[in-house]
Design a protein around this motif. Sequence first.
Motif, PDB file in Angstrom:
ATOM      1  N   PHE A   1       0.594  -7.925   2.151  1.00 27.80           N
ATOM      2  CA  PHE A   1       1.543  -7.155   2.771  1.00 27.80           C
ATOM      3  C   PHE A   1       1.696  -6.989   4.124  1.00 27.80           C
ATOM      4  O   PHE A   1       2.923  -7.071   4.809  1.00 27.80           O
ATOM      5  CB  PHE A   1       1.229  -5.689   2.133  1.00 27.80           C
TER       6      PHE A   1
ATOM      7  N   LEU B   1       5.217   5.920  -2.119  1.00 26.40           N
ATOM      8  CA  LEU B   1       4.638   6.965  -1.211  1.00 26.40           C
ATOM      9  C   LEU B   1       5.664   7.132   0.014  1.00 26.40           C
ATOM     10  O   LEU B   1       5.628   8.139   0.939  1.00 26.40           O
ATOM     11  CB  LEU B   1       3.396   6.691  -0.404  1.00 26.40           C
TER      12      LEU B   1
ATOM     13  N   GLN C   1      -5.652   1.736   6.595  1.00 28.25           N
ATOM     14  CA  GLN C   1      -6.302   2.080   5.228  1.00 28.25           C
ATOM     15  C   GLN C   1      -7.844   2.190   5.195  1.00 28.25           C
ATOM     16  O   GLN C   1      -8.593   1.093   6.200  1.00 28.25           O
ATOM     17  CB  GLN C   1      -6.024   1.107   4.277  1.00 28.25           C
TER      18      GLN C   1
ATOM     19  N   ARG D   1      -6.819   7.547   6.230  1.00 27.61           N
ATOM     20  CA  ARG D   1      -7.619   8.657   6.828  1.00 27.61           C
ATOM     21  C   ARG D   1      -7.183   9.421   7.909  1.00 27.61           C
ATOM     22  O   ARG D   1      -6.054   8.748   8.738  1.00 27.61           O
ATOM     23  CB  ARG D   1      -9.069   7.906   6.801  1.00 27.61           C
TER      24      ARG D   1
ATOM     25  N   PRO E   1       0.781  -1.281   0.168  1.00 26.44           N
ATOM     26  CA  PRO E   1      -0.064  -0.075  -0.202  1.00 26.44           C
ATOM     27  C   PRO E   1       0.917   1.498   0.016  1.00 26.44           C
ATOM     28  O   PRO E   1       0.324   2.545  -0.094  1.00 26.44           O
ATOM     29  CB  PRO E   1      -0.773  -0.167   1.171  1.00 26.44           C
TER      30      PRO E   1
ATOM     31  N   PHE F   1       4.843   4.319   8.289  1.00 26.55           N
ATOM     32  CA  PHE F   1       4.943   5.005   6.826  1.00 26.55           C
ATOM     33  C   PHE F   1       3.576   5.133   6.305  1.00 26.55           C
ATOM     34  O   PHE F   1       2.397   4.651   6.773  1.00 26.55           O
ATOM     35  CB  PHE F   1       5.418   4.038   6.015  1.00 26.55           C
ATOM     36  N   PRO F   2       3.491   6.234   5.251  1.00 23.05           N
ATOM     37  CA  PRO F   2       2.153   6.607   4.764  1.00 23.05           C
ATOM     38  C   PRO F   2       1.775   5.315   3.818  1.00 23.05           C
ATOM     39  O   PRO F   2       2.556   4.727   3.215  1.00 23.05           O
ATOM     40  CB  PRO F   2       2.476   7.488   3.886  1.00 23.05           C
ATOM     41  N   THR F   3       0.391   5.042   3.580  1.00 24.51           N
ATOM     42  CA  THR F   3      -0.049   4.344   2.556  1.00 24.51           C
ATOM     43  C   THR F   3      -1.171   4.930   1.734  1.00 24.51           C
ATOM     44  O   THR F   3      -1.380   6.052   1.983  1.00 24.51           O
ATOM     45  CB  THR F   3      -0.685   2.987   3.009  1.00 24.51           C
ATOM     46  N   VAL F   4      -1.606   4.118   0.718  1.00 24.81           N
ATOM     47  CA  VAL F   4      -2.683   4.945   0.058  1.00 24.81           C
ATOM     48  C   VAL F   4      -4.015   4.466   0.922  1.00 24.81           C
ATOM     49  O   VAL F   4      -3.932   3.834   1.766  1.00 24.81           O
ATOM     50  CB  VAL F   4      -3.053   3.987  -1.243  1.00 24.81           C
ATOM     51  N   ASP F   5      -4.820   5.457   0.695  1.00 25.70           N
ATOM     52  CA  ASP F   5      -5.998   5.410   1.573  1.00 25.70           C
ATOM     53  C   ASP F   5      -6.042   5.804   2.915  1.00 25.70           C
ATOM     54  O   ASP F   5      -6.692   5.030   3.748  1.00 25.70           O
ATOM     55  CB  ASP F   5      -6.907   4.194   1.236  1.00 25.70           C
TER      56      ASP F   5
ATOM     57  N   PRO G   1      -6.975   3.893  -4.207  1.00 27.26           N
ATOM     58  CA  PRO G   1      -8.020   3.816  -3.141  1.00 27.26           C
ATOM     59  C   PRO G   1      -8.085   5.219  -2.295  1.00 27.26           C
ATOM     60  O   PRO G   1      -7.119   5.686  -2.116  1.00 27.26           O
ATOM     61  CB  PRO G   1      -7.821   2.629  -2.298  1.00 27.26           C
TER      62      PRO G   1
END
Lengths: 417, 464
Positions: B401, A308, B369, B422, A53, B416-420, A95
């Motif tokens: 993952f 990222l 996420q 919030r 991710p 760490f940052p991830t997609v999605d 996403p």
Amino acid sequence: MTQGSLLRQILRYENRHDPYPLYAELRKTPVLNEDDAYVVSTYREVLTLLHDPRVSSDTRNMTRSAGIDLQDQQDPQDQQEGEATLPPSFIRLDPPEHDRLRRLTNTSFGPPHEPHRVHEMRGELGAIVSDLIGGIDGTGRIDLVGQFSYPFPVTVICRLLGVPREDESRFHGWADTLAASLDPMPGEDPTERNRAFQQARTELGMYLAGLIEERRRNPQKDMLSELATLNGPDGSMSTMELLSTAALLLVAGHETTVNLITNGMLTLLRNPQVLERLRADPDLSVPLVEELLRFEPPVQLVPNRTTLADIEIAGATIPKGASLWLVVAAANRDPLRFEDPDRFDPDREDVRHLGFGSGVHSCFGAPLARLEAQIALSELARRLVNPRLLEDPPEYRSNAVLRGPRHLPIACDDIRP
Amino acid sequence: MPADGYLERLKRDGRIVVVGASLAGLRAAETLRTEGFAGTLTMVGDEPYEPYDRPPLSKGVLLGRTTPDHTALPRRTALEADWRLGTAATGLDMAAKRVRLADGEEVEYDRLLITTGVRARPWPHEGEAGLDGVFVLRTRDDATALHKRLVDGPRRVLVIGAGFTGSEIASACRERDIPVTVAERGAAPLVGALGGVVGAVAAELQREHGVDLRTGVMVTGLEGDSAGRVRAAHLSDGSSVEPDIVVVALGATRNTEWLAGSGLGAGPRGIACDAGCRAFDIRGIVTDDIFVAGDVARSPHPLFGYQFLSLEHWGNAVSQAETAAHNMLCASVDRRPHMWVPAFWSSQFGVNIKSVGVPSMGTELLISQGSLAERRFVGVYGYQDRVIGAVTFDQARWLPFYEHLIETTAPFPPSFPTVDRRPEGARSVPAEFPDPSVPTHGPTVTLSGYSPADRRMTFTPGRH
């Protein structure tokens, strides 16, 4: 190095017909940093990154562009995204936006809402294949691409979306122009090509917008009608989102399937004993297409991901914002993962290939592509009498990402009814 | 290879008995054959059916999408074996290397594999459990009987226990538009397996789908009418429910009673074995001819402090069976440890829930996420500053993952940052697992026992 970097060699047209020895070189360094790109080529690492991710498909997160010109390799839709009016399609999103659009699109394509959509196209796919083969003159030189593998998927997408039969030929025309822009011919004027591309894109967009309006008022059972009239927990799709999605389905579902079928026939003609088995046993097409997706995947590499965060993998660090290239075709031939990987073996029991990618972006159209290729190859095997290659290797398209023959000249003794 | 060629003889014409003919037993038997065992293979199973798959029983079967007799497990190979189906094993003589069967026969073995699994824990009050309309759900027969009654259109179903099985049954009832009450002793559904924060999401999901969910209550008694049919259930809060079907989903009991007095280290918590699937005897000495796999086994896991894990997970049963079978035919140095990372899935109320690691060990939870409110998220569990488990609601493709984070004892919270990501993913919160001394339906992963480094040993005889 006189030959230039490995990456440049892979992109070089002379190597298009057989990039696999270069991929083997590539795998010696699982994470290779060349030309400011981070190229990953081993199975385990590619699979890991496809599920990571911290890897983004949204190129707006890329801060370190690769120093290599991929201009001719990519979907021109990507290159013009900045100036284009259409929003990015879900292949270029992360996403939750990706998930929302993909979920919405899926409500008209797969389970749980439409579990039978693909299965129910079986008869129609068979009929299209049958017509195309029936239209081939079996006495002379056949270009399998132009006469078969090329028109087949466009027709399928037309039927899937619900393009009226009388408009199909116009649709084919636009698809041709869009596809040609993926395959620049040497010496061609890029300005002219770009102009033609933009025009086709605009016309196709206007045509689809009109069709969407029509289907909103007058819904049919096709995908475009369902997408245009969606109203569920995820809301609905705006016309712009819908246009962008339809364009994605067309581009992503077309060229890839052409190459899957053409690569398939080429591989079968190089392995006549397998072709013979397929003729006798059409069910062999199921494992055969899986092995084909491993052996000659229509999408060779995924060049547009970025990071990222710094990612440590295989003893290397891929820095944040890097241009990340995942070479699935090299991973599919990783000897650490597949025994005797350079052998085409439809009896392989363990064939978990990355031909459709993996993770949230794994190929949306996979069930349809599988069925198209299975039907196409088993029918070609059944109907062409004593087919043979007239050129080996055949002439390839210039595109290194969506790799496949430009023409596949073959001959046969006769065509069975 | 031992100098005396024992393993060669075993492979050629030895006798292997597998007690327990379900998923683990079948996959072990297949592995034995594919790894070259050519001797006599006896498969003992107490149910009269060939090995079948249980996950569909609480899902597709209850919905009528598949029938119970269509759940036979696919065979990987043609299996040559002497099947003793419908005949339970009743005893074990370790010295004579014999398994006693319910029909009085005895089967001799050179190597024994025990895969007897678990059964549904029955309603503790025998008279009430015998009322017409009171069910458990574990076997094909259970599913057949329950499905038949659901088709009849009951007025109301009461599910006792909101673990995974109970929740899936409630989900199937709602999908059939049958009114359903769920009574759960804990604060929320799934609380034992996933903690209170995720449990609250599961509770919302149930209520939104029309489940009459009662938490923090116990069912104190079931009442029948004059014809012996269940007609009411009394709850600890003084209320009562009037169901015509009651499904008791209070977790599982390990099938080890038949080993009582055998000298094998078997009890209510299962059969202890080493990482190579060899069973311990009650003295804590590992046997060399008795192996264990599947739900009935408890084995030490290096990733989780060598604690003995009992896992009621489909994938674990397959993996452990393969390892056990391999090790049964191997010399010591060629044996493999069973190091499967726990993983399970459930589908309920239209949501796919998946988990890896051991969430119930976690003290902290980070929604890395997605979002709890949208019911699409990845939750990461932390224990002593490392990642110990993860759960996904409709986000299963990211799990590999997180499995890797667990395997590599990555620090918690992940930095760490991830997609999605919030706002709720900015910091971790307490995972809110209930006090383990308060009984609930129980998680599907339980930790028990002592590490090999711990010299103290306590033996508690089984209380059945």
